[in-house]
Scaffold this motif. Sequence first.
Motif, PDB file in Angstrom:
ATOM      1  N   SER A 230     -35.091 -16.713 -20.012  1.00 39.56           N
ATOM      2  CA  SER A 230     -33.863 -17.183 -20.646  1.00 39.56           C
ATOM      3  C   SER A 230     -34.146 -17.798 -22.009  1.00 39.56           C
ATOM      4  CB  SER A 230     -33.160 -18.190 -19.743  1.00 39.56           C
ATOM      5  OG  SER A 230     -33.997 -19.307 -19.477  1.00 39.56           O
ATOM      6  N   ALA A 231     -35.323 -18.428 -22.155  1.00 36.39           N
ATOM      7  CA  ALA A 231     -35.672 -19.022 -23.446  1.00 36.39           C
ATOM      8  C   ALA A 231     -35.733 -17.953 -24.533  1.00 36.39           C
ATOM      9  CB  ALA A 231     -37.010 -19.752 -23.344  1.00 36.39           C
ATOM     10  N   ASP A 232     -36.233 -16.782 -24.189  1.00 40.26           N
ATOM     11  CA  ASP A 232     -36.306 -15.684 -25.162  1.00 40.26           C
ATOM     12  C   ASP A 232     -34.907 -15.194 -25.529  1.00 40.26           C
ATOM     13  OD1 ASP A 232     -39.080 -15.801 -25.079  1.00 40.26           O
ATOM     14  OD2 ASP A 232     -39.211 -14.335 -23.454  1.00 40.26           O
ATOM     15  N   THR A 233     -34.027 -15.177 -24.528  1.00 40.06           N
ATOM     16  CA  THR A 233     -32.648 -14.758 -24.778  1.00 40.06           C
ATOM     17  C   THR A 233     -31.974 -15.680 -25.789  1.00 40.06           C
ATOM     18  OG1 THR A 233     -32.433 -13.859 -22.542  1.00 40.06           O
ATOM     19  CG2 THR A 233     -30.398 -14.342 -23.723  1.00 40.06           C
ATOM     20  N   PHE A 234     -32.097 -16.978 -25.580  1.00 37.44           N
ATOM     21  CA  PHE A 234     -31.408 -17.920 -26.456  1.00 37.44           C
ATOM     22  C   PHE A 234     -32.072 -18.026 -27.821  1.00 37.44           C
ATOM     23  CE2 PHE A 234     -29.989 -19.442 -22.214  1.00 37.44           C
ATOM     24  CZ  PHE A 234     -28.660 -19.118 -22.386  1.00 37.44           C
TER      25      PHE A 234
ATOM     26  N   GLN B 298     -27.332 -28.130 -24.732  1.00 35.38           N
ATOM     27  CA  GLN B 298     -28.084 -27.672 -25.904  1.00 35.38           C
ATOM     28  C   GLN B 298     -27.294 -27.746 -27.212  1.00 35.38           C
ATOM     29  OE1 GLN B 298     -31.406 -26.982 -25.579  1.00 35.38           O
ATOM     30  NE2 GLN B 298     -30.987 -27.709 -23.487  1.00 35.38           N
ATOM     31  N   HIS B 299     -25.964 -27.651 -27.121  1.00 34.49           N
ATOM     32  CA  HIS B 299     -25.100 -27.796 -28.301  1.00 34.49           C
ATOM     33  C   HIS B 299     -25.379 -26.763 -29.395  1.00 34.49           C
ATOM     34  CE1 HIS B 299     -24.070 -31.645 -26.478  1.00 34.49           C
ATOM     35  NE2 HIS B 299     -25.346 -31.953 -26.469  1.00 34.49           N
ATOM     36  N   LYS B 300     -25.852 -25.593 -29.009  1.00 30.45           N
ATOM     37  CA  LYS B 300     -26.155 -24.557 -29.998  1.00 30.45           C
ATOM     38  C   LYS B 300     -25.348 -23.287 -29.796  1.00 30.45           C
ATOM     39  CE  LYS B 300     -30.945 -26.090 -30.735  1.00 30.45           C
ATOM     40  NZ  LYS B 300     -32.389 -25.698 -30.632  1.00 30.45           N
TER      41      LYS B 300
END
Length: 317
Positions: A212-216, A241-243
Amino acid sequence: MLKKILVGIALLSLAACADPVAEAPPSDASAVSFDTSGKQAHITSTKVDAIAAELPEAVKASGKLVIGNGSAGGGQPPLGFTADDNKTPIGVEIDIAHLVASVLGLQAEVQTTSWENLFLGLDSGKYQVGISNIGVSELRKEKYDFATYRLGLHAFEAKTGSGLKIAGPADISGKKVAVSSGTLQEAILLEWNKQNAAAGRPPADLKYYQQSADTFLALQSGRIDLYLGPNPNATYHVATQHKTEIVGTVSSGYPIQGLVGITTKKDNGLVKPLADALNAAIADGSYAKVLAKWGLSDEAVPKSLVNPPGLPKPPAK
């Protein structure tokens, strides 16, 4: 510790039904406080004697409702996850368990387990009910009864300020959309691409990431335009995360409305009192408070249904 988190999504009204295609939330966000402590108070209601009288005698005599929740190993906020004390299960599913038990005049006994063992526990009678984001499906209805309590929704996440609004297949045409392989979300996007092709529109370019980190990271860098995943997970990600922002939702059971239900072994006499307890909580407003507490008002149902139409069985091979 009480963590104050601004939720960057809209809390939709308790709609009578949701569009199974897609519906973008309003642009004005609501502020919600997420209590992630182990000592938080659960939202409960008063016992309704007439509903409690519907319970099987053995359950009434035990004085408790044993609930299986598949959040072992940390879980997934805001559904079911481990509190700051690293031991107490919390989340919307846990609060629903305590709410329903209170209407029935029972003590909620929540036991966390793995997803696979949750169903084994229901089959063996270890758990009287399962409350763990279990979607209603025609295949599951062969073994289990369901009392529905949330809409099943998937959410499109985009980088904050993208200006995107996703309301149907045309809105993903030509976009780069991340999705996990073999999921209901992928099946929806593949169907939408078929509709785009039939209408002469370019398909969406589906992208697959292992983490998921790669996705975001790809979303933030502009390598993808959208990510489609479960709405509750998207809600929490936006909040913490507010992004990113949620720019549209689609039913988990597309093209029919997906529903999440309290699950119990078929014909054990529990499903009607469970549904009646949920409807009492809907009527007195305590149900709405639970969903609002976890930022999931957009998944509210106007009424708990017993064994409604669910996700169709996969075609025979």
